[in-house]
Design a protein around this motif. Structure first.
Motif, PDB file in Angstrom:
ATOM      1  N   PRO A 123       7.684  -6.884   6.125  1.00 15.21           N
ATOM      2  CA  PRO A 123       6.889  -6.312   5.046  1.00 15.21           C
ATOM      3  C   PRO A 123       7.758  -6.049   3.825  1.00 15.21           C
ATOM      4  N   GLY A 124       7.145  -5.901   2.720  1.00 17.44           N
ATOM      5  CA  GLY A 124       7.835  -5.605   1.472  1.00 17.44           C
ATOM      6  C   GLY A 124       6.817  -5.529   0.367  1.00 17.44           C
ATOM      7  N   GLY A 125       7.232  -5.234  -0.827  1.00 12.86           N
ATOM      8  CA  GLY A 125       6.297  -5.176  -1.934  1.00 12.86           C
ATOM      9  C   GLY A 125       5.436  -3.931  -1.903  1.00 12.86           C
ATOM     10  N   LEU A 126       4.139  -4.105  -2.136  1.00 15.85           N
ATOM     11  CA  LEU A 126       3.204  -2.983  -2.290  1.00 15.85           C
ATOM     12  C   LEU A 126       2.688  -2.513  -0.939  1.00 15.85           C
ATOM     13  N   ILE A 127       3.558  -1.867  -0.183  1.00 17.20           N
ATOM     14  CA  ILE A 127       3.192  -1.360   1.132  1.00 17.20           C
ATOM     15  C   ILE A 127       4.003  -0.102   1.421  1.00 17.20           C
ATOM     16  N   GLN A 128       3.335   0.894   1.988  1.00 17.19           N
ATOM     17  CA  GLN A 128       3.976   2.148   2.368  1.00 17.19           C
ATOM     18  C   GLN A 128       3.461   2.545   3.743  1.00 17.19           C
ATOM     19  N   VAL A 129       4.354   2.885   4.652  1.00 16.07           N
ATOM     20  CA  VAL A 129       3.965   3.376   5.966  1.00 16.07           C
ATOM     21  C   VAL A 129       3.916   4.896   5.907  1.00 16.07           C
ATOM     22  N   ILE A 130       2.818   5.455   6.393  1.00 17.05           N
ATOM     23  CA  ILE A 130       2.646   6.910   6.474  1.00 17.05           C
ATOM     24  C   ILE A 130       2.635   7.255   7.953  1.00 17.05           C
ATOM     25  N   ARG A 131       3.584   8.072   8.366  1.00 23.35           N
ATOM     26  CA  ARG A 131       3.731   8.404   9.780  1.00 23.35           C
ATOM     27  C   ARG A 131       3.796   9.927   9.911  1.00 23.35           C
ATOM     28  N   ASN A 190       1.049  -6.885 -14.377  1.00 28.04           N
ATOM     29  CA  ASN A 190      -0.065  -7.417 -15.170  1.00 28.04           C
ATOM     30  C   ASN A 190      -1.208  -7.892 -14.265  1.00 28.04           C
ATOM     31  N   LEU A 191      -1.201  -7.463 -12.997  1.00 30.02           N
ATOM     32  CA  LEU A 191      -2.245  -7.819 -12.033  1.00 30.02           C
ATOM     33  C   LEU A 191      -2.934  -6.560 -11.508  1.00 30.02           C
ATOM     34  N   ALA A 192      -4.186  -6.690 -11.140  1.00 37.44           N
ATOM     35  CA  ALA A 192      -4.893  -5.574 -10.502  1.00 37.44           C
ATOM     36  C   ALA A 192      -4.449  -5.482  -9.041  1.00 37.44           C
ATOM     37  N   HIS A 193      -4.388  -4.254  -8.525  1.00 38.12           N
ATOM     38  CA  HIS A 193      -3.987  -4.022  -7.137  1.00 38.12           C
ATOM     39  C   HIS A 193      -5.015  -3.119  -6.453  1.00 38.12           C
ATOM     40  N   PRO A 194      -5.822  -3.678  -5.533  1.00 37.41           N
ATOM     41  CA  PRO A 194      -6.743  -2.851  -4.758  1.00 37.41           C
ATOM     42  C   PRO A 194      -5.966  -2.161  -3.635  1.00 37.41           C
ATOM     43  N   MET A 195      -5.620  -0.903  -3.835  1.00 33.72           N
ATOM     44  CA  MET A 195      -4.789  -0.160  -2.892  1.00 33.72           C
ATOM     45  C   MET A 195      -5.678   0.462  -1.813  1.00 33.72           C
ATOM     46  N   HIS A 196      -5.294   0.242  -0.541  1.00 29.53           N
ATOM     47  CA  HIS A 196      -6.108   0.642   0.612  1.00 29.53           C
ATOM     48  C   HIS A 196      -5.292   1.507   1.565  1.00 29.53           C
ATOM     49  N   LEU A 197      -5.901   2.603   2.041  1.00 32.62           N
ATOM     50  CA  LEU A 197      -5.266   3.500   3.009  1.00 32.62           C
ATOM     51  C   LEU A 197      -5.983   3.384   4.343  1.00 32.62           C
ATOM     52  N   HIS A 198      -5.247   3.025   5.379  1.00 30.11           N
ATOM     53  CA  HIS A 198      -5.812   2.950   6.722  1.00 30.11           C
ATOM     54  C   HIS A 198      -5.903   4.345   7.341  1.00 30.11           C
ATOM     55  N   GLY A 199      -6.939   4.568   8.134  1.00 25.57           N
ATOM     56  CA  GLY A 199      -7.037   5.778   8.940  1.00 25.57           C
ATOM     57  C   GLY A 199      -7.473   7.032   8.227  1.00 25.57           C
ATOM     58  N   HIS A 229      -4.512  -4.687  -1.058  1.00 22.69           N
ATOM     59  CA  HIS A 229      -5.370  -5.587  -0.296  1.00 22.69           C
ATOM     60  C   HIS A 229      -5.236  -7.037  -0.736  1.00 22.69           C
ATOM     61  N   GLU A 230      -4.475  -7.300  -1.772  1.00 28.09           N
ATOM     62  CA  GLU A 230      -4.057  -8.671  -2.080  1.00 28.09           C
ATOM     63  C   GLU A 230      -2.844  -8.883  -1.184  1.00 28.09           C
ATOM     64  N   LEU A 231      -3.082  -9.384   0.028  1.00 24.72           N
ATOM     65  CA  LEU A 231      -2.068  -9.314   1.071  1.00 24.72           C
ATOM     66  C   LEU A 231      -0.760 -10.013   0.715  1.00 24.72           C
ATOM     67  N   HIS A 232      -0.791 -11.011  -0.166  1.00 24.32           N
ATOM     68  CA  HIS A 232       0.476 -11.628  -0.571  1.00 24.32           C
ATOM     69  C   HIS A 232       1.311 -10.660  -1.411  1.00 24.32           C
ATOM     70  N   HIS A 233       0.716  -9.560  -1.895  1.00 27.34           N
ATOM     71  CA  HIS A 233       1.471  -8.545  -2.633  1.00 27.34           C
ATOM     72  C   HIS A 233       2.258  -7.631  -1.702  1.00 27.34           C
ATOM     73  N   THR A 234       2.063  -7.765  -0.381  1.00 28.64           N
ATOM     74  CA  THR A 234       2.808  -6.935   0.572  1.00 28.64           C
ATOM     75  C   THR A 234       4.064  -7.636   1.059  1.00 28.64           C
ATOM     76  N   GLU A 235       4.455  -8.695   0.397  1.00 25.95           N
ATOM     77  CA  GLU A 235       5.672  -9.419   0.729  1.00 25.95           C
ATOM     78  C   GLU A 235       6.644  -9.351  -0.444  1.00 25.95           C
ATOM     79  N   ASN A 236       7.901  -9.465  -0.149  1.00 21.36           N
ATOM     80  CA  ASN A 236       8.951  -9.573  -1.162  1.00 21.36           C
ATOM     81  C   ASN A 236       9.530 -10.969  -1.069  1.00 21.36           C
ATOM     82  N   ASP A 237       9.077 -11.864  -1.921  1.00 23.37           N
ATOM     83  CA  ASP A 237       9.559 -13.242  -1.931  1.00 23.37           C
ATOM     84  C   ASP A 237       9.425 -13.887  -0.550  1.00 23.37           C
TER      85      ASP A 237
END
Length: 108
Positions: A75-83, A5-14, A63-71
């Motif tokens: 890292p956790g939550g709304l984060i994906q590593v692309i390698r 129920n929250l907006a998520h500004p999703m950002h891709l580095h690189g 980009h709501e950086l507290h959304h990249t944590e799991n409790d």
């Protein structure tokens, strides 16, 4: 896809990406936008594509950086590593400054 129920500004580095569909409906090529951050509102779904032309280790995250944590665990939550590496058979990608050892702040 945003099922919260929250907006998520999703950002891709690189990389920049192109938005090719919203809520399952294709977007006409002339209306497709190229960006590196897209706000996904509650209930929205987007399809994006990008060209993997910048080998390395990159983060796609909210980009709501507290959304990249799991409790509080990072890292956790709304984060994906692309390698990915260079050409097929090339050397494995090496960590870059875009993928810091500590996730909060993401180098911003």
């Amino acid at each position: 896809m945003n099922i919260s129920n929250l907006a998520h500004p999703m950002h891709l580095h690189g990389h920049d990406f192109k938005v090719v569909a919203k809520d399952g409906e294709p977007i006409r090529p002339e209306a497709q936008q190229v960006m590196n951050t897209l706000t996904v509102n509650p209930g929205e779904t987007y399809d994006i594509v990008f060209v993997a032309d910048n080998p390395g280790v990159w983060v796609f995250h909210c980009h709501e950086l507290h959304h990249t944590e799991n409790d509080g665990v990072e890292p956790g939550g709304l984060i994906q590593v692309i390698r990915y590496g260079g050409s097929p058979g090339g050397a494995a990608p090496q960590p870059t400054p875009t993928m810091p050892a500590r996730m909060p702040g993401m180098g911003h």
